[in-house]
Structure formats: C-alpha cells, structure tokens
Design a protein around this motif. Structure first.
Motif, PDB file in Angstrom:
ATOM      1  N   ASP A 507       8.618   8.534  10.554  1.00 46.16           N
ATOM      2  CA  ASP A 507       9.001   7.147  10.281  1.00 46.16           C
ATOM      3  C   ASP A 507      10.018   6.640  11.303  1.00 46.16           C
ATOM      4  O   ASP A 507       9.952   5.487  11.740  1.00 46.16           O
ATOM      5  N   ALA A 508      10.964   7.512  11.660  1.00 49.53           N
ATOM      6  CA  ALA A 508      12.016   7.088  12.584  1.00 49.53           C
ATOM      7  C   ALA A 508      11.441   6.748  13.958  1.00 49.53           C
ATOM      8  O   ALA A 508      11.730   5.681  14.521  1.00 49.53           O
ATOM      9  N   TRP A 509      10.617   7.639  14.511  1.00 50.29           N
ATOM     10  CA  TRP A 509      10.042   7.368  15.832  1.00 50.29           C
ATOM     11  C   TRP A 509       9.101   6.160  15.791  1.00 50.29           C
ATOM     12  O   TRP A 509       9.053   5.365  16.741  1.00 50.29           O
ATOM     13  N   ALA A 510       8.359   6.018  14.712  1.00 52.21           N
ATOM     14  CA  ALA A 510       7.455   4.865  14.604  1.00 52.21           C
ATOM     15  C   ALA A 510       8.238   3.561  14.614  1.00 52.21           C
ATOM     16  O   ALA A 510       7.817   2.571  15.236  1.00 52.21           O
ATOM     17  N   ALA A 511       9.390   3.553  13.942  1.00 53.86           N
ATOM     18  CA  ALA A 511      10.209   2.339  13.905  1.00 53.86           C
ATOM     19  C   ALA A 511      10.880   2.076  15.248  1.00 53.86           C
ATOM     20  O   ALA A 511      11.005   0.926  15.683  1.00 53.86           O
ATOM     21  N   ILE A 512      11.313   3.123  15.919  1.00 51.89           N
ATOM     22  CA  ILE A 512      12.031   2.963  17.186  1.00 51.89           C
ATOM     23  C   ILE A 512      11.106   2.499  18.305  1.00 51.89           C
ATOM     24  O   ILE A 512      11.422   1.567  19.056  1.00 51.89           O
ATOM     25  N   LEU A 513       9.927   3.123  18.423  1.00 46.79           N
ATOM     26  CA  LEU A 513       9.060   2.883  19.583  1.00 46.79           C
ATOM     27  C   LEU A 513       7.846   2.015  19.280  1.00 46.79           C
ATOM     28  O   LEU A 513       7.204   1.516  20.211  1.00 46.79           O
ATOM     29  N   GLN A 514       7.515   1.847  18.011  1.00 48.71           N
ATOM     30  CA  GLN A 514       6.387   0.998  17.615  1.00 48.71           C
ATOM     31  C   GLN A 514       5.161   1.257  18.503  1.00 48.71           C
ATOM     32  O   GLN A 514       4.732   0.385  19.272  1.00 48.71           O
ATOM     33  N   PRO A 515       4.603   2.461  18.438  1.00 48.05           N
ATOM     34  CA  PRO A 515       3.485   2.823  19.320  1.00 48.05           C
ATOM     35  C   PRO A 515       2.293   1.876  19.138  1.00 48.05           C
ATOM     36  O   PRO A 515       2.016   1.425  18.024  1.00 48.05           O
ATOM     37  N   PRO A 516       1.599   1.569  20.214  1.00 51.96           N
ATOM     38  CA  PRO A 516       0.427   0.685  20.109  1.00 51.96           C
ATOM     39  C   PRO A 516      -0.658   1.316  19.237  1.00 51.96           C
ATOM     40  O   PRO A 516      -0.873   2.527  19.273  1.00 51.96           O
ATOM     41  N   GLN A 517      -1.308   0.491  18.446  1.00 50.87           N
ATOM     42  CA  GLN A 517      -2.405   0.896  17.562  1.00 50.87           C
ATOM     43  C   GLN A 517      -1.952   1.863  16.466  1.00 50.87           C
ATOM     44  O   GLN A 517      -2.780   2.492  15.817  1.00 50.87           O
ATOM     45  N   TRP A 518      -0.666   1.982  16.269  1.00 51.09           N
ATOM     46  CA  TRP A 518      -0.147   2.893  15.240  1.00 51.09           C
ATOM     47  C   TRP A 518       0.051   2.126  13.939  1.00 51.09           C
ATOM     48  O   TRP A 518       0.565   1.015  13.942  1.00 51.09           O
ATOM     49  N   THR A 519      -0.349   2.723  12.825  1.00 49.65           N
ATOM     50  CA  THR A 519      -0.271   2.043  11.534  1.00 49.65           C
ATOM     51  C   THR A 519       0.613   2.822  10.562  1.00 49.65           C
ATOM     52  O   THR A 519       0.949   3.987  10.795  1.00 49.65           O
ATOM     53  N   ASP A 520       0.949   2.171   9.457  1.00 46.45           N
ATOM     54  CA  ASP A 520       1.724   2.849   8.413  1.00 46.45           C
ATOM     55  C   ASP A 520       0.957   4.031   7.838  1.00 46.45           C
ATOM     56  O   ASP A 520       1.550   5.050   7.464  1.00 46.45           O
ATOM     57  N   ASP A 521      -0.356   3.892   7.777  1.00 47.20           N
ATOM     58  CA  ASP A 521      -1.170   5.006   7.287  1.00 47.20           C
ATOM     59  C   ASP A 521      -1.088   6.196   8.243  1.00 47.20           C
ATOM     60  O   ASP A 521      -1.055   7.352   7.805  1.00 47.20           O
ATOM     61  N   ASP A 522      -1.030   5.919   9.547  1.00 44.79           N
ATOM     62  CA  ASP A 522      -0.859   6.994  10.525  1.00 44.79           C
ATOM     63  C   ASP A 522       0.463   7.725  10.288  1.00 44.79           C
ATOM     64  O   ASP A 522       0.533   8.956  10.383  1.00 44.79           O
ATOM     65  N   THR A 523       1.497   6.961   9.993  1.00 46.52           N
ATOM     66  CA  THR A 523       2.804   7.572   9.734  1.00 46.52           C
ATOM     67  C   THR A 523       2.747   8.469   8.507  1.00 46.52           C
ATOM     68  O   THR A 523       3.280   9.586   8.510  1.00 46.52           O
ATOM     69  N   ARG A 524       2.090   7.999   7.461  1.00 44.71           N
ATOM     70  CA  ARG A 524       1.971   8.817   6.244  1.00 44.71           C
ATOM     71  C   ARG A 524       1.200  10.104   6.526  1.00 44.71           C
ATOM     72  O   ARG A 524       1.567  11.183   6.043  1.00 44.71           O
ATOM     73  N   ARG A 525       0.141  10.003   7.316  1.00 41.48           N
ATOM     74  CA  ARG A 525      -0.633  11.205   7.643  1.00 41.48           C
ATOM     75  C   ARG A 525       0.175  12.158   8.522  1.00 41.48           C
ATOM     76  O   ARG A 525       0.102  13.379   8.367  1.00 41.48           O
ATOM     77  N   LEU A 526       0.961  11.590   9.435  1.00 38.91           N
ATOM     78  CA  LEU A 526       1.771  12.434  10.311  1.00 38.91           C
ATOM     79  C   LEU A 526       2.861  13.158   9.519  1.00 38.91           C
ATOM     80  O   LEU A 526       3.190  14.310   9.809  1.00 38.91           O
ATOM     81  N   ARG A 527       3.407  12.500   8.520  1.00 41.47           N
ATOM     82  CA  ARG A 527       4.401  13.158   7.669  1.00 41.47           C
ATOM     83  C   ARG A 527       3.815  14.434   7.057  1.00 41.47           C
ATOM     84  O   ARG A 527       4.490  15.471   6.979  1.00 41.47           O
ATOM     85  N   LYS A 528       2.574  14.359   6.637  1.00 50.40           N
ATOM     86  CA  LYS A 528       1.929  15.530   6.042  1.00 50.40           C
ATOM     87  C   LYS A 528       1.731  16.632   7.077  1.00 50.40           C
ATOM     88  O   LYS A 528       1.910  17.820   6.780  1.00 50.40           O
ATOM     89  N   VAL A 529       1.376  16.237   8.301  1.00 52.14           N
ATOM     90  CA  VAL A 529       1.194  17.227   9.368  1.00 52.14           C
ATOM     91  C   VAL A 529       2.513  17.932   9.663  1.00 52.14           C
ATOM     92  O   VAL A 529       2.569  19.165   9.800  1.00 52.14           O
ATOM     93  N   LEU A 530       3.593  17.171   9.751  1.00 50.49           N
ATOM     94  CA  LEU A 530       4.899  17.751  10.059  1.00 50.49           C
ATOM     95  C   LEU A 530       5.378  18.679   8.951  1.00 50.49           C
ATOM     96  O   LEU A 530       6.067  19.674   9.206  1.00 50.49           O
ATOM     97  N   ALA A 531       5.017  18.342   7.720  1.00 51.20           N
ATOM     98  CA  ALA A 531       5.492  19.125   6.575  1.00 51.20           C
ATOM     99  C   ALA A 531       4.723  20.428   6.390  1.00 51.20           C
ATOM    100  O   ALA A 531       5.146  21.292   5.615  1.00 51.20           O
ATOM    101  N   GLU A 532       3.601  20.577   7.084  1.00 44.79           N
ATOM    102  CA  GLU A 532       2.772  21.781   6.907  1.00 44.79           C
ATOM    103  C   GLU A 532       3.456  23.027   7.456  1.00 44.79           C
ATOM    104  O   GLU A 532       4.166  22.970   8.447  1.00 44.79           O
TER     105      GLU A 532
END
Length: 532
Positions: A507-532
C-alpha cells in the motif's frame, strides 16, 4: 524500606507497555526494577533517619516484618493475575501465542535471580568504597575520606567497565558478527544473471557481499513470477550491492562501487532506481524490494551497501555515525549519476529504509523540502527515536494530531501511517513528491527513548494508538526498562504489530509512486504475495 521499594517496583514492572513479553525478558525487567526499588527504598530510609533522627519502636518494626511477607504474597499473587490478564489481552489482539502456565513461576524465578545478582554487585561496590574509606582515614578527615572512597570506587568501576570490559566485549562481538557475516546460507548461490552483484560479470565478488548481501541479490521474484502476477510482459529486476569487503576503501569508495555496478547493469535505463538503506548488519526487508519489482514489472534497479557487521540494536548504540555516513554517501553518489543524465532520460529515484535503515536513509536530507527536491518518493519504516527528521516532523506536528500518528504541514509532502487506511489521512491534496513514515503504535523501536526514564511520553498521555492497552501507564524508570525489553521482542509478533512490517509495503509504495496501470485490486493481491 528496601524490600518495600523492591515490591512496589516489581509490581509496577508487571504492568503492560507495548508488547507481550515472555518469561526471560519479563523476568529481567522485573528483577532489575526490584533492584532499583530496593536501592531507592534504602536511600529513602537512610534520609528519613537522618532528617527525623528517629527510628520506629521495636514492636512496630517487628509487626512490619511479620506483615511484609503477607502483603508481599497477597500483592504479588494479585498482580500476577492481572499480569496474566494483560498478557492474554495483548496476545489476543496481536494473534500471538499464549503463555504456558509455567511461564509465570519461571518469570518469578528469573526476577529473583536478577534482583539478587544486582544486589550482590551493589554490595560489592559498597564493600570497595568502605575499604577505600578506611584507607583514607589515615590522612583525611572522616567525612572527606568517605566521599573520596565512594568517588574512587566509582572511578575504578567506570574505568574497568569502559576501558577493559567494554573493549573486550566490543572486540568479541565484532569477531563473532564478522564470522557470521562470512557465513554462506545453504540455499544461496552466486547469481547466474549479470544483472545481480556477485555474478561472474559483477565488479564485486560473491564472497565480498557478506551473508545478508548474498541473500539480497539471491532473493526476489523471477520474470515468470512477475508476469504471472501482472499478466503483462516483464523484465528481470536489477539488484546491486557492495559489502564491507567489496572495496579496500571506505564508505565513499563503497558507494562508488555501487554506482559502478548500476552502470554495468544498465540500471539508469530502468523506470525506477531505489536506494535501499540497510540495517547495521546489511539486512533489507525482502517485502520492501519485492513489492517495487512486482509493481513495475521488474523495470527497477535496487541498490544498497553494507556499513557494519553489527546487528541493528548494537549499531544503534555504538555505530550510529557509520549509518549516517553510509546513507549520505550512497544517496549522493547515486543521485549524482542520475542527475548527470538529460532530464527526460532520468529514472525515478526513490529511497527507503527500515529501522536503522530509515535512520541511515534520512541522513542524506535536511528536511521535507530537500526530500521533495532530490527524490521522487521516500518510504521510511519503523523509524528509530534517533531519526532526526522524524523527531522534527513529530515535534512540529499539526495541533490536535497525536504523537503516535502525527499530521505534519497538513500532509502536503510527509505522511505518517500505521496501516493502509492512514494513507488517506488527512484529506488535503497530496501532490508532488510523497514521503511516508510507516510506524506502528506498538513498535518499541520507534517509541523507545531515554526521556521516558523521568518524563511521560505524549503517546501515553494522548489518545492511545491501536493495540496500546488503556491499562498501560507511565512509571518513572520502570517504563524505560519495559520499553528496552520490548525492543528485544519487537519482531516476535505478527505483521501489523511491533516492529514487524510486511504487507503494508504494498500500500505504501502504491501510494508513493502510483505505478501506471496499477489498481487497488493489484495492491490487495500483492499484500497476499508478500504475506506468504
């Protein structure tokens, strides 16, 4: 009075602060607190006898000695029941493992041993001072000899501790951690890609990277993993690193070697270059790097270097200047290289660090305007209480915002967050460079401060942060000892509490850099990847 003071301090030490503690650290805190209370009680009794020139009758003393064990057993039993309740409450909130029944008697046993050891040492000091006093009475007035005896005993102890024990201890620790730094983890091997330091094409050898540097260049998502996540073509991420043994020179030469590695790998053609500031031993939270690489389809280059063998807690005490010098040298060297390119051909430049790494990363900047001018974003996670910019921003926070989650200058550049929802706080526009401090209300690394010895911190006096119990109270001296113990168990709790930071990096990097074509759903999925 000594035992009364010991009991009162012991009971207070069992009250909650930030994190649940096991029997070892709770026993050390309680034993140390009891010893301090014992000493204070004796001093108070001596002062009252001197001031009042009176002692209670023997009958009163006898009754007090009979009553003390009853009060001690009853009071200790009651406080242990409350201690168990507080521990259970904290562990439930944080989803931490519950204490076993034997933890409570073990805590008491450790506390008694620690208390006894400290009392023995103090009595040894008293014996030494009395010996020196007797020797001085041969040629000094009695009271002068007493003062001189205490002072000389203190000087001898301090000299022995600083000049002999400290040097011996630091030498031993350096040797031990140097040996650990040279160890190679079984699942790490030299990279087979030229885009990593330590590879056959690299300017630095695999062995020179140090244990955690080798781990850093070996980890990270593959191109296939990134493409599977983004469902778009990806490129292989670049990771460069210089260990303490990667050059014969100092910190400036090491930073230049990192820049040389960036040039060798073509990193300046990537979309993002990230300056990763390490902790004392060279550690980088894998979640901080992986999240960036997923967000930008691998079109990133992450650069870092080591500045010490020592772990963060020891570097924090004895090696802070090295962390500052490393942060300044690394960022300035990389920024100069980026600035040398035409403006329309420059990659986005960001900096980040966790714990002592945030302290190191901050050191390259003079304030929020400097951060905004020199970077395209910054993320400082679990900052220490010694972080200069963090202290300034927190002290100058907007009126009405609490210390544990301040608002600085209406959040125009710098924002403090405890979880993802706080990134929307305040609701004022967040334009230009974005700087985020990610910190938990229960993180002892952030809230440990020597000032808590004698003054109540704002984060306990103001409305409490998440997971800080209403029953947590400030006690002179004791709260400082409790926070010191909490630091030792700061990462023994799940993500989202204490000094454990994983999923919120997304969430922090998504807010700071606002990557192109990146969505809130991508952030939620990435959270799961990081938590694995």
């Amino acid at each position: 009075m000594g035992l009364v003071g010991a009991l009162l301090f012991f009971w207070a030490s069992l009250t909650p602060t930030l994190l649940p503690r096991g029997p070892l650290f709770q026993g050390v805190v309680s034993g140390g607190s009891a010893a301090i209370g014992y000493g204070i009680g004796i001093l108070v009794a001596l002062f009252l006898r001197w001031l009042l020139e009176w002692e209670p009758p023997r009958l009163v003393q006898r009754i007090a000695w009979w009553a003390l064990p009853v009060v001690a057993v009853g009071g200790t039993t009651s406080i242990l029941v409350w201690f168990a309740h507080w521990q259970s409450h904290l562990r439930t909130i944080m989803s931490a493992d519950a204490l076993r029944w034997w933890a409570y008697p073990l805590t008491l046993a450790i506390a008694v041993l620690v208390w006894a050891a400290i009392v023995v040492v103090c009595r040894g000091f008293r014996w030494l001072s009395r010996l020196l006093t007797r020797l001085g009475r041969g040629f000094l007035p009695r009271r002068v000899a007493a003062v001189v005896g205490v002072v000389l005993a203190g000087l001898l102890v301090v000299t022995l501790a600083n000049g002999v024990l400290a040097n011996w201890l630091m030498s031993g620790l350096n040797s031990s951690f140097s040996a650990i730094n040279d160890e190679n983890e079984a699942d790490n091997a030299p990279p087979d890609t030229p885009l990593r330091s330590g590879s056959a094409e690299s300017l630095v050898t695999w062995d020179s990277l140090g244990r955690l540097g080798r781990r850093f260049v070996s980890d990270g998502p593959t191109v296939e993993q990134i493409e599977r996540f983004t469902d778009r073509p990806a490129v292989e991420p670049i990771r460069v690193y210089a260990g303490l043994a990667s050059t014969d020179g100092g910190v400036v030469e090491r930073a230049q070697r990192v820049v040389d590695e960036l040039e060798r790998t073509g990193a300046l053609d990537r979309e993002v270059i990230a300056v990763a500031n390490t902790t004392g031993s060279g550690w980088i939270n894998e979640a901080s790097s992986t999240s960036l690489e997923y967000m930008f389809g691998g079109d990133t280059a992450i650069a870092s270097m080591q500045y010490s063998y020592l772990p963060s807690w020891l570097s924090f005490i004895a090696d802070q200047s090295r962390a500052q010098q490393a942060g300044q040298a690394l960022f300035r060297a990389i920024a100069a290289e980026v600035q040398s390119r035409p403006e329309d051909q420059r990659p986005r430049l960001v900096t980040f660090g966790e714990s002592l790494g945030s302290f190191s990363g901050e050191s390259a900047f003079s304030g929020d305007l400097d951060l905004a001018a020199q970077t395209d974003g910054a993320l400082f996670v679990g900052p220490t209480s010694n972080n200069e910019l963090w202290r300034r921003f927190t002290a100058q926070r907007d009126e009405g915002s609490p210390e544990w989650l301040p608002i600085y200058r209406e959040g125009l550049t710098v924002r403090f967050v405890s979880d993802a929802e706080d990134l929307k706080r305040p609701e004022t526009p967040w334009e230009g460079t974005r700087v985020v401090y990610l910190q938990h209300a229960s993180d002892p690394i952030t809230w440990w401060n020597p000032d808590t010895l004698l003054s109540e911190p704002d984060w306990l006096d103001e409305p409490r942060g998440d997971a800080v119990l209403p029953s947590a109270q400030w006690y002179p001296i004791i709260t400082f000892l409790q926070l010191s113990a909490d630091m030792a168990v700061g990462t023994d709790v799940p993500d989202g509490f204490g000094h454990t930071y994983v999923a919120d990096y997304a969430d922090a990097w998504a807010a700071i850099l606002q990557p192109p074509q990146w969505t809130d759903d991508d952030t939620r999925r990435l959270r799961k990847v990081l938590a694995e």
